[in-house]
Design a protein around this motif. Structure first.
Motif, PDB file in Angstrom:
ATOM      1  N   GLN A  22       0.858  -1.186   0.000  1.00  0.00           N
ATOM      2  CA  GLN A  22       0.000   0.000   0.000  1.00  0.00           C
ATOM      3  C   GLN A  22       0.895   1.236   0.000  1.00  0.00           C
ATOM      4  O   GLN A  22       1.977   1.232   0.609  1.00  0.00           O
ATOM      5  N   VAL A  23       0.464   2.290  -0.687  1.00  0.00           N
ATOM      6  CA  VAL A  23       1.224   3.536  -0.701  1.00  0.00           C
ATOM      7  C   VAL A  23       0.458   4.625   0.043  1.00  0.00           C
ATOM      8  O   VAL A  23      -0.768   4.563   0.163  1.00  0.00           O
ATOM      9  N   PRO A  28      -2.235   7.671  -7.407  1.00  0.00           N
ATOM     10  CA  PRO A  28      -1.134   6.992  -8.083  1.00  0.00           C
ATOM     11  C   PRO A  28      -0.151   7.971  -8.711  1.00  0.00           C
ATOM     12  O   PRO A  28       1.063   7.787  -8.615  1.00  0.00           O
ATOM     13  N   SER A  31       2.090   9.477  -6.124  1.00  0.00           N
ATOM     14  CA  SER A  31       3.063   8.488  -5.664  1.00  0.00           C
ATOM     15  C   SER A  31       4.251   8.404  -6.617  1.00  0.00           C
ATOM     16  O   SER A  31       5.410   8.389  -6.196  1.00  0.00           O
ATOM     17  N   GLY A  61      -5.323   4.438 -12.209  1.00  0.00           N
ATOM     18  CA  GLY A  61      -3.979   3.951 -11.941  1.00  0.00           C
ATOM     19  C   GLY A  61      -2.976   4.502 -12.924  1.00  0.00           C
ATOM     20  O   GLY A  61      -3.324   5.089 -13.950  1.00  0.00           O
ATOM     21  N   ARG A  63       1.193   3.417 -14.495  1.00  0.00           N
ATOM     22  CA  ARG A  63       2.203   2.366 -14.590  1.00  0.00           C
ATOM     23  C   ARG A  63       3.541   2.961 -14.993  1.00  0.00           C
ATOM     24  O   ARG A  63       3.656   3.643 -16.008  1.00  0.00           O
ATOM     25  N   ASP A  84       5.748  -1.271 -12.580  1.00  0.00           N
ATOM     26  CA  ASP A  84       5.249  -0.865 -11.260  1.00  0.00           C
ATOM     27  C   ASP A  84       3.939  -0.120 -11.481  1.00  0.00           C
ATOM     28  O   ASP A  84       3.929   0.978 -12.026  1.00  0.00           O
ATOM     29  N   GLU A  85       2.833  -0.753 -11.088  1.00  0.00           N
ATOM     30  CA  GLU A  85       1.528  -0.131 -11.273  1.00  0.00           C
ATOM     31  C   GLU A  85       0.959   0.253  -9.914  1.00  0.00           C
ATOM     32  O   GLU A  85       0.928  -0.557  -8.994  1.00  0.00           O
ATOM     33  N   ARG A  86       0.512   1.498  -9.807  1.00  0.00           N
ATOM     34  CA  ARG A  86      -0.113   2.008  -8.589  1.00  0.00           C
ATOM     35  C   ARG A  86      -1.541   2.391  -8.943  1.00  0.00           C
ATOM     36  O   ARG A  86      -1.771   3.036  -9.963  1.00  0.00           O
ATOM     37  N   ILE A  94      -4.783   3.171  -2.032  1.00  0.00           N
ATOM     38  CA  ILE A  94      -3.889   3.068  -3.174  1.00  0.00           C
ATOM     39  C   ILE A  94      -2.840   1.994  -2.891  1.00  0.00           C
ATOM     40  O   ILE A  94      -2.201   1.997  -1.833  1.00  0.00           O
ATOM     41  N   TYR A  95      -2.708   1.093  -3.839  1.00  0.00           N
ATOM     42  CA  TYR A  95      -1.767  -0.013  -3.728  1.00  0.00           C
ATOM     43  C   TYR A  95      -0.818   0.006  -4.913  1.00  0.00           C
ATOM     44  O   TYR A  95      -1.096   0.624  -5.945  1.00  0.00           O
ATOM     45  N   ALA A  96       0.283  -0.709  -4.748  1.00  0.00           N
ATOM     46  CA  ALA A  96       1.250  -0.893  -5.827  1.00  0.00           C
ATOM     47  C   ALA A  96       1.452  -2.383  -6.034  1.00  0.00           C
ATOM     48  O   ALA A  96       1.511  -3.149  -5.068  1.00  0.00           O
TER      49      ALA A  96
END
Length: 135
Positions: A22-23, A28, A31, A61, A63, A84-86, A94-96
């Motif tokens: 998680q960010v 995204p 981040s 998102g 990438r 790397d996709e957020r 928000i996840y990565a």
């Protein structure tokens, strides 16, 4: 890394890794803006290939695709190819999902790993269906 513990899946020979976390940033894009800033340390030999907005309907998102000579704690496979996709998940957080593999075996395998991980991602405590959670 923020929120959930970092989850790593590695191939038997450790030449491929899928990392999920998680960010903390509010989007995204924010981040990646922080990650790509000069103040953020990057892997040795970092070379940005592309940063793409992946927004599509209800999906939000971005990438980042890059190459790196070394990834801390990972074996020497030559140049690493990283996707790397957020993204904003169903719980609003928000996840990565970052996928790492050797660049010399082509780049399709990392894309396939990322696509599969995104399709089956389920945020903690969401109780997702047995079917894929992201289409």
């Amino acid at each position: 890394m923020y929120g959930i513990k970092v989850v790593n899946y590695r191939s038997a020979d450790s030449s491929h890794r899928v990392q999920i976390y998680q960010v903390a940033e509010e989007s995204p894009d924010a981040s990646f803006e922080l990650y790509l800033s000069p103040d953020t340390r990057k892997p040795d030999g970092f070379e940005k290939l592309a940063l793409r907005n992946m927004d599509d309907g209800d999906f939000t998102g971005s990438r980042l695709e890059y190459l790196a000579d070394t990834i801390h704690g990972e074996p020497d496979v030559g140049t690493w190819h990283v996707l790397d996709e957020r993204f904003v998940a169903g719980d609003g957080r928000i996840y990565a999902i970052a996928v790492y593999g050797p660049d010399d075996d082509g780049r399709d395998d990392e894309l396939e790993l990322l696509t599969t991980a995104l399709k089956w991602f389920c945020p903690p405590d969401m109780g997702c269906d047995a079917e894929a959670s992201v289409d």
